[in-house]
Write an enzyme that holds these catalytic residues in place. Structure first.
Site, PDB file in Angstrom:
ATOM      1  N   LYS A 180       3.788 -14.826 -12.161  1.00 25.83           N
ATOM      2  CA  LYS A 180       5.225 -14.538 -12.036  1.00 25.83           C
ATOM      3  C   LYS A 180       5.691 -14.737 -10.595  1.00 25.83           C
ATOM      4  CE  LYS A 180       4.725 -11.249 -15.792  1.00 25.83           C
ATOM      5  NZ  LYS A 180       4.377  -9.857 -16.082  1.00 25.83           N
ATOM      6  N   GLU A 223      13.609 -17.634 -18.874  1.00 25.07           N
ATOM      7  CA  GLU A 223      13.935 -16.268 -18.447  1.00 25.07           C
ATOM      8  C   GLU A 223      12.843 -15.260 -18.817  1.00 25.07           C
ATOM      9  OE1 GLU A 223      17.052 -15.163 -16.725  1.00 25.07           O
ATOM     10  OE2 GLU A 223      15.419 -13.766 -16.398  1.00 25.07           O
ATOM     11  N   GLY A 231      10.190  -9.757 -18.310  1.00 27.32           N
ATOM     12  CA  GLY A 231      10.720  -9.496 -19.654  1.00 27.32           C
ATOM     13  C   GLY A 231      12.232  -9.471 -19.742  1.00 27.32           C
TER      14      GLY A 231
END
Ligand SMILES: NC(=O)c1ccc[n+]([C@@H]2O[C@H](COP(=O)([O-])OP(=O)(O)OC[C@H]3O[C@@H](n4cnc5c(N)ncnc54)[C@H](OP(=O)(O)O)[C@@H]3O)[C@@H](O)[C@H]2O)c1
Length: 432
Positions: A205, A129, A134
């Site tokens: 990401k 996660e 974040g």
């Protein structure tokens, strides 16, 4: 009550936060999980280093391998941020059927396929996660909350440092260098900010999000990445005049034939769109699913506390997985989507800024080239205020065209005698 042992590899920015909050919220976690979590080893590089949290010396080791060898550790939390050692630790933990938690986006983007093949072979989960945005629970949202959706698109501001720099360039009219310096002084940018400003971190990401959304690990060389280093305050000011703000967006989409596109680049976002008002170090993601429709996630994309919150949620999930084994090991591969389309085939709208001679016929020559290449102009602006000596800026908003078409046009326009500098192009997104 059942007890699970945690091995924490890394006690830096994130590791220290995880340790602190695991200790502080121990009772809450015990009540919610019905088990206790105990940190049994902490691997660091330098045990003599003074740390913001008080870790008993008996827990410290400089050998991450000790976490693998300790049978009382069932959950391995990798927060070293390295490549080779971290991969060794994760694969070693999987082989020993220890549940892995990691926030290592660079490693997952590069080795996600290998890691999850090993996870499948050994039926041992890996949770991540903290690797994207974040404290925003975007991984669990895509994996669990949207499990019944085809993800149509994800538009994300997923790098806080570049968003801070762009916000300051927009609101305080700072240059890129000034805004970067301010970000470094405020602790929002690393001494070496390359991966933040060149789009590399956002690309890691975007790869993770795309892989999760479309069921296969997207190879890094198939995605298009452009950073914010060459953006100027003029571009940002002119974009404002057209009613846009410039954001570094990660864009992940699927089309009707289940092909996908993954790209990261500076983007003109209409100022009325909610992503345009995400400022400073904050992250936000707009996710569209075929069942749920449009959704929006907002929060801190980095920093000790926000990232620790994500890691702890994974540790809780790891404990749950140890109690009741599951089929989804953190990433569920499938073959429902096709390959990632190359940037040349991808359509977008565009903003062009040209530096041209101020004489009749200039616009006609430029419009002629665009017309020959079947590229439509939606508006033209020649701002008066800008003083560029004998040249003037000419701004064009361009209708949808492929990257191949626009690059061809830019090359030809750049060769015109009336065009005095290489043309600047920024992609425009209307979220339709
Ligand atoms: N920082 C954030 O806001 C953030 C957000 C999301 C994800 N992440 C990810 O989280 C991870 C950790 O980031 P961070 O900012 O906490 O990094 P960091 O502050 O650089 O901490 C790294 C830690 O790993 C330890 N370490 C490094 N190499 C080691 C080795 N070979 N053996 C044992 N320990 C070793 C270091 O030990 P010493 O302390 O002794 O030097 C340090 O405690 C990275 O993958 C990062 O991408 C970070």
């Amino acid at each position: 009550m059942q007890q699970f042992g945690i091995g924490l590899a890394g006690m830096g920015n994130v590791g220290a936060g995880v340790y602190k909050h695991l200790v502080q919220n121990r009772a809450l976690l015990r009540e919610r999980l019905g088990c206790t979590l105990e940190i049994r080893k902490v691997a660091v590089r330098d045990p003599a280093r003074v740390r913001p949290v008080d870790v008993p010396a008996s827990l410290l080791t400089t050998r991450w391998e000790d976490l693998l060898d300790d049978p009382s550790i069932q959950i391995v939390v990798e927060l070293m941020g390295r490549k080779e050692e971290s991969l060794g630790l994760i694969l070693g933990a999987i082989e020993r059927k220890k549940v892995v938690v990691t926030g290592n986006k660079a490693l997952l983007a590069e080795h996600g396929k290998e890691i999850f093949e090993a996870a499948t072979t050994h039926a041992s989960p890996v949770f991540f996660e903290a690797a994207v945005a974040g404290g925003i629970p975007i991984i669990k949202a895509i994996r669990e909350a949207f499990i019944g959706n085809h993800i149509q698109s994800i538009h994300g501001i997923i790098n806080g440092t570049s968003n801070y720099i762009l916000s300051r360039m927009t609101d305080a009219e700072m240059s890129f260098d000034e805004a970067l310096r301010e970000a470094q002084e405020a602790g929002y940018a690393e001494a070496d900010p390359s991966l933040d400003v060149n789009g590399g971190d956002a690309a890691h990401k975007a790869i993770i999000l795309a892989s999760l959304a479309y069921g296969f690990w997207v190879p890094a060389d198939r995605i298009f990445v452009e950073g914010i280093e060459s953006l100027t305050t003029s571009d940002i000011r002119f974009a404002k005049q057209f009613g846009y703000r410039v954001k570094l967006l990660g864009i992940i989409k699927s089309d009707e034939s289940r092909g996908i596109e993954v790209r990261v680049h500076p983007t003109l976002v209409p100022e009325k769109h909610v992503l345009a008002s995400v400022n400073g170090v904050f992250n936000a993601l707009a996710v569209k699913g075929d069942v749920v429709g449009e959704t929006l996630f907002y929060g801190r994309g980095a920093g000790q506390d926000a990232t620790s919150s994500a890691v702890i949620s994974d540790i809780a999930e790891a404990a749950d997985a140890l109690v009741s084994p599951r089929r989804n090991l953190g990433f569920m591969p499938h073959g429902l989507y096709g390959a990632c389309r190359p940037i040349d085939d991808i359509e977008s709208e565009y903003y062009l800024r040209l530096s041209v001679e101020d004489r009749p016929g200039t616009i006609a020559q430029i419009a002629g080239i665009l017309g020959e290449l079947s590229i439509g102009i939606s508006s033209i602006l020649q701002p008066e205020s800008e003083d560029e000596g004998s040249t003037v800026p000419l701004l064009l908003m361009i209708h949808r065209a492929t990257n191949r078409q626009i690059q061809n046009a830019l090359q030809r326009i750049g060769l015109l005698a009336c065009v005095k500098k290489p043309p600047r192009m920024i992609r425009v997104e209307h979220f339709s």
